[in-house]
Enzyme design. Structure first.
Site, mmCIF file in Angstrom:
data_model
loop_
_atom_site.group_PDB
_atom_site.id
_atom_site.type_symbol
_atom_site.label_atom_id
_atom_site.label_comp_id
_atom_site.label_asym_id
_atom_site.label_seq_id
_atom_site.Cartn_x
_atom_site.Cartn_y
_atom_site.Cartn_z
ATOM 1 C CE LYS A 128 90.617 -85.257 -27.812
ATOM 2 N NZ LYS A 128 92.073 -84.246 -27.184
ATOM 3 C CD GLU A 213 89.725 -74.992 -27.094
ATOM 4 O OE1 GLU A 213 89.450 -74.185 -28.671
ATOM 5 O OE2 GLU A 213 89.907 -76.326 -26.968
ATOM 6 C CE LYS A 228 90.710 -85.764 -23.578
ATOM 7 N NZ LYS A 228 90.649 -85.236 -22.519
#
Lengths: 343, 343
Positions: A128, A213, A228
């Site tokens: 991204k 994570e 997004k």
């Protein structure tokens, strides 16, 4: 189709989990893609952080897949095949960009993409960072060079988002977009809702299961969702907004009490990324919101994602799914590739 | 885009509610389509049950829209413009097929489509009859003549179904499809579920609201759903099944007691059209089924529709929406047209 087909040479930048899954799918399915879509993909090069492996007549995927991932696997391949690890150079027809996302600089993806475009390569991006930093610039450069950029893998991957807006809603005017676009934060909120966990314990559970994570900031602070909705809104509303145009609030402050209160009324709390019309202007934001029982996004549970498109002509269209796993992200890149070159 | 664009001459067969809505949308939006998609649609002819109006340089849509629908409106237009009602003849580049659906013979749509294909016209069908009768034959004929057939309007219209399967899931293997594909029967079941109505009273309500037709057989007996799953399954699994291959059960036998029993357990009853793998074979059926609370189709209410695609690579993708109204069906035909010719 069968006999006549298009063949393209593929180069991959980054060789992490998603890139490896992409290679695995090409290895397993390339004959099916040729038969069903009239397209044959030949992977000729992979660029890792320590250099690239390149074979003009195609990398031996079975050998490559016998090793792990990352630069170490590329090194083992080179050794086994007695070839050199070369200095990175973009060659071929298509770049599959899978390098780690860096939201601040967009690098190394941005440099790879620019180099690829100047060589007239089409681009399919899973990462991204470069898109968030510079998609308008990249699109302009691509137009000048007659090449195309697709990025389903960067906009919720296996959940169709951009596809629906561009293809399934072609001709209809999209007025607003609302989405649950981040699987990790949705998993955390679902655990808080269904198992009455605190944010801290739900995060811990997500980390234990390998969903969040070690540093979960991008997900829980809302930045991944913001990227997004930015890419979707810019693409579908033909704008050039940046991350600075988005009001971003993550889920860290959602308390057990907030969730309990929502549930008493039959509602739920979800992290919603939206492009809504407020006083006639499209406004982008990411924040935890109350979802009522009649909202189709209510059923977006766990690591699933979901999106609502409000349109003038087709009413409201909701899409749910795209469970977050590397295979789904790789499948999104495969989809983009087949849609670019299918017969 | 802006300056360069593709222009095509459009002929419409049938001039009922959906066709008129299509004309209205072209009239209102044609400049926007030209600017955003590089495509300009010029409607040159409309065939009704009593003959056709045809104007080589384009029908005057504003005048046409000032009348009602059907052959009467075509007659009034001809009189106003001092042109003749001509014998039907397929001319132009694209046929938009909107004539009444006849599931037994497929006529008159089937003859229109064949005539159009032999004149190398592309086809966009909203009506189902001819497709259900003869899609494999029509596809073969179209291939031979180098033309294309699209039919989003016949497969749940504003709800993206075929699009998702063919485009958004390109490359992924669809294993099963389950859908709530008929808005009328879903409205009836929703009324039974939410307002505790009997089937008879819910049907009466649907008829009073103009949702169910005076003869609701096609909808409530499951045939409309069967046609849609047939077209979807043949398209996505590359088969040539017929209606005879589908086990079809409608909703007339769903009782208040059935519904109450389902609801006690937090479930609901919906009319599900499915293509499921049973003992390794894809089996097509339409029947009322228990939907559990965690099924995303649970939130398909009223005249909405919904579909689930189970895939190997992308998990399960659910799409909900496409409220049943003529504008949505016309928008589906517009979408097919723009996707065929966009720049």
């Amino acid at each position: 189709m069968g006999e006549s087909y298009t063949k393209r040479k593929i180069m991959i930048t980054g060789y992490g989990t998603v890139a490896k899954e992409f290679v695995k799918m090409i290895n397993e399915q390339k004959e099916r893609y040729r038969e069903s879509y009239g397209f044959y993909a030949e992977i000729v090069g992979i660029i890792g952080s320590k250099g690239m492996i390149y074979e003009e007549d195609g990398i031996d995927l079975v050998t490559l897949l016998s090793f792990g991932k990352g630069s170490q696997a590329l090194g083992q391949y080179a050794q086994q095949k007695q070839i050199y690890i070369q200095a990175p150079e973009l060659k071929g027809d298509v770049l599959i960009e899978c390098s780690p996302t860096n939201l601040e600089t967009g690098e190394p993806a941005l440099s790879y993409m620019k180099a690829a475009i100047t060589k007239n390569m089409d681009i399919i991006s899973v990462s991204k960072g470069a898109l968030v930093q510079a998609l308008p610039e990249l699109k302009k450069l691509a137009d000048t060079n007659g090449c195309r950029i697709k990025y389903s893998g960067a906009t919720a991957a296996a959940l169709p988002t951009l596809d629906i807006g561009e293809y399934s809603l072609a001709g209809s005017r999209i007025t607003e977009i609302e989405g649950i676009l981040n699987g990790t934060s949705n998993f955390i909120l679902t655990s808080m809702s269904e198992d009455s966990l605190s944010f801290e314990n739900a995060l811990k559970l997500a980390q234990e299961r390998g969903i969040a994570e070690a540093n979960p900031a991008l997900d829980v602070q809302g930045y991944d969702s913001a990227c997004k909705i930015l890419l979707l809104a810019n693409g579908l509303f033909h704008k050039t907004w940046t991350l600075n145009d988005i009001s971003i609030e993550g889920i860290e402050k959602v308390s057990k009490a907030d969730m309990q209160f929502a549930k008493i009324n039959g509602n739920d709390i979800k992290l919603v990324a939206s492009a809504r019309s407020i006083d006639g202007t499209i406004t982008l934001q990411v924040k935890p919101e109350i979802i009522t029982a009649d909202n189709p996004l209510m059923n977006v549970k766990g690591t699933n994602k979901g999106i609502l498109f409000h349109t003038e002509e087709m009413g409201t269209i909701c899409c749910i799914g795209g469970a977050s796993h590397p295979r789904g992200a790789a499948a999104a890149a495969i989809k983009d590739m087949l849609n670019l070159y299918r017969g």
